[in-house]
Design a protein around this motif. Structure first.
Motif, PDB file in Angstrom:
ATOM      1  N   LEU A 276       0.842  -1.196   0.000  1.00  0.00           N
ATOM      2  CA  LEU A 276       0.000   0.000   0.000  1.00  0.00           C
ATOM      3  C   LEU A 276       0.878   1.248   0.000  1.00  0.00           C
ATOM      4  CD1 LEU A 276      -2.781  -0.933   2.588  1.00  0.00           C
ATOM      5  CD2 LEU A 276      -2.822  -1.208   0.108  1.00  0.00           C
ATOM      6  N   LEU A 277       0.330   2.317  -0.543  1.00  0.00           N
ATOM      7  CA  LEU A 277       1.002   3.612  -0.617  1.00  0.00           C
ATOM      8  C   LEU A 277       0.088   4.686  -0.050  1.00  0.00           C
ATOM      9  CD1 LEU A 277       2.292   3.329  -4.297  1.00  0.00           C
ATOM     10  CD2 LEU A 277       3.609   2.837  -2.226  1.00  0.00           C
ATOM     11  N   ILE A 278       0.684   5.726   0.500  1.00  0.00           N
ATOM     12  CA  ILE A 278      -0.065   6.876   0.999  1.00  0.00           C
ATOM     13  C   ILE A 278       0.434   8.114   0.285  1.00  0.00           C
ATOM     14  CG2 ILE A 278      -0.375   8.411   2.986  1.00  0.00           C
ATOM     15  CD1 ILE A 278      -0.747   6.083   4.729  1.00  0.00           C
ATOM     16  N   CYS A 279      -0.530   8.901  -0.205  1.00  0.00           N
ATOM     17  CA  CYS A 279      -0.223  10.108  -0.968  1.00  0.00           C
ATOM     18  C   CYS A 279      -0.995  11.271  -0.366  1.00  0.00           C
ATOM     19  CB  CYS A 279      -0.585   9.916  -2.436  1.00  0.00           C
ATOM     20  SG  CYS A 279      -0.348  11.388  -3.456  1.00  0.00           S
ATOM     21  N   GLN A 332      -2.346   0.564  -9.252  1.00  0.00           N
ATOM     22  CA  GLN A 332      -3.729   0.978  -9.463  1.00  0.00           C
ATOM     23  C   GLN A 332      -3.803   2.486  -9.324  1.00  0.00           C
ATOM     24  OE1 GLN A 332      -6.387  -1.077  -6.826  1.00  0.00           O
ATOM     25  NE2 GLN A 332      -5.801  -3.132  -7.563  1.00  0.00           N
ATOM     26  N   SER A 333      -4.622   3.095 -10.194  1.00  0.00           N
ATOM     27  CA  SER A 333      -4.775   4.556 -10.160  1.00  0.00           C
ATOM     28  C   SER A 333      -5.895   5.008  -9.223  1.00  0.00           C
ATOM     29  CB  SER A 333      -5.055   5.081 -11.576  1.00  0.00           C
ATOM     30  OG  SER A 333      -6.246   4.485 -12.102  1.00  0.00           O
ATOM     31  N   ALA A 334      -6.908   4.185  -9.040  1.00  0.00           N
ATOM     32  CA  ALA A 334      -8.031   4.559  -8.169  1.00  0.00           C
ATOM     33  C   ALA A 334      -7.648   4.306  -6.715  1.00  0.00           C
ATOM     34  CB  ALA A 334      -9.285   3.762  -8.521  1.00  0.00           C
ATOM     35  N   PRO A 335      -7.894   5.257  -5.830  1.00  0.00           N
ATOM     36  CA  PRO A 335      -7.555   5.049  -4.414  1.00  0.00           C
ATOM     37  C   PRO A 335      -8.492   4.050  -3.745  1.00  0.00           C
ATOM     38  CG  PRO A 335      -8.682   7.136  -4.704  1.00  0.00           C
ATOM     39  CD  PRO A 335      -8.454   6.590  -6.075  1.00  0.00           C
ATOM     40  N   LEU A 336      -7.947   3.365  -2.762  1.00  0.00           N
ATOM     41  CA  LEU A 336      -8.776   2.437  -1.985  1.00  0.00           C
ATOM     42  C   LEU A 336      -9.685   3.191  -1.016  1.00  0.00           C
ATOM     43  CD1 LEU A 336      -6.131  -0.312  -1.169  1.00  0.00           C
ATOM     44  CD2 LEU A 336      -7.812  -0.288  -3.015  1.00  0.00           C
TER      45      LEU A 336
END
Length: 352
Positions: A276-279, A332-336
């Motif tokens: 997972l990534l956080i932006c 993936q481009s759409a956020p979870l």
């Protein structure tokens, strides 16, 4: 005076030479009211069960029945209230505290309780080691307020009421507040009220259709907003079953530097989440972050992971903005899921 049946309980009020009223509970399940110089009963109260006790409290006749209930009647036979007991009623008597002008009814139950009621309000519960078969309250020796009880096993219990004791309504057990039984002072019907009633009567169908149409539109808009929030991941709780996540943020500090803590939790039961990534999306003219994009470590199910970063406010005009937090999956481009953080005004810059 003649009665249609054998009396088992008598309750008398008044003076013999002036005026008196006699209430007699008979074996046929009725209570007959007689007055002075009356040969036959003037009123008759028909009970649904056999009476087991009769006590007069002010102008109310309190009757205990073998259906484990207390009933309050007027002298003309109108039922005022009914209270259900937790066990069978064995004995009843009057509690009269002259110093405070209190009159209440005492009921000894088969479960070893003595309950004291003022009308239908429970004042107190006395628990005894054995079932009480008789009660007497009054002066005993030098004490004015003494309760004497005999039990089924032959015991004698004497309790003295403290002179500073005050019975509080509802002190025996939890229940509805006394204000619930208070009647509301309904205002008089005005001309405007009557005209509005006639209008609703004549155009009731059209008004109902308008209301239903507005209700359906409200539900439709709410459903569309919910779907849009799910599709754009605007909710702080993930809607997908593959990545069950929950996110909430805490901002600490007065400024110009704030501490932003993200609490990310894996809500699944057994499957960990990795990759997972956080932006962070923010106005670069107002805020500065050391890391606007970073990776999230392995999330173990059930644990909340605090992810900390610092936000520096660059504006000295005392304004604030929103910082968007996006949780992404690699590739993936759409956020979870996402969260919008309303940043506070920097008080450090405002003071400087």
């Amino acid at each position: 005076m003649n009665l249609p049946s054998v009396p088992v309980f008598l309750e008398v009020s008044g003076q013999f030479d002036v005026e008196f009223r006699l209430a007699a509970a008979c074996r046929n399940g009725n209570i007959y009211i007689l007055r002075r110089d009356s040969k036959c009963p003037k009123y008759c109260i028909e009970l649904s069960a056999q009476p087991v006790g009769l006590v007069r409290v002010h102008k109310v006749l309190v009757v205990g029945s073998n259906q484990d209930s207390l009933h309050g009647f007027t002298h003309k036979g109108k039922r005022l209230w009914t209270v259900q007991m937790p066990a069978a009623i064995l004995t009843m008597n009057l509690l009269e505290q002259h110093s405070r002008g209190l009159q209440a009814v005492m009921a000894g139950l088969a479960n070893g309780e003595v309950r004291i009621y003022h009308d239908k309000t429970l004042l107190n519960v006395i628990r005894t080691p054995d079932a009480v078969t008789s009660l007497c309250f009054g002066r005993f020796g030098r004490e004015d307020n003494t309760l004497i009880m005999t039990t089924r096993g032959g015991g004698l219990i004497i309790k003295i009421l403290k002179r500073t004791a005050v019975f509080v309504e509802g002190g025996g057990e939890l229940g509805p507040p006394p204000a619930q039984a208070t009647k509301l002072s309904v205002p008089r019907k005005t001309r405007l009220y009557v005209d509005q009633t006639l209008r609703e009567r004549e155009a009731g169908t059209a008004m109902h259709r308008t209301f239903q149409t507005d209700l359906y539109l409200l539900r439709l808009r709410a459903a569309r907003a919910y779907v849009q929030a799910l599709e754009s991941s605007l909710s702080p709780v993930s809607a997908t079953a593959r990545e069950p996540l929950k996110l909430h943020a805490v901002v600490q500090g007065l400024g110009p530097t704030f501490k932003l803590t993200l609490h990310l939790q894996n809500t699944s039961t057994a499957r960990p989440i990795l990759g997972l990534l956080i932006c962070f999306l923010y106005n670069e003219a107002l805020y500065a972050l050391p890391r606007a994009f970073f990776k999230v470590p392995l999330l173990v199910p059930g644990l909340s992971y605090p992810l900390e970063t610092f936000v520096e406010s660059l504006s000295d005009k005392g304004i604030s903005d929103i910082i968007k937090v996006l949780v992404l999956r690699e590739g993936q481009s759409a956020p979870l899921l996402s969260a919008h953080i309303n940043m506070p005004v920097s008080e450090g810059l405002a003071a400087a």
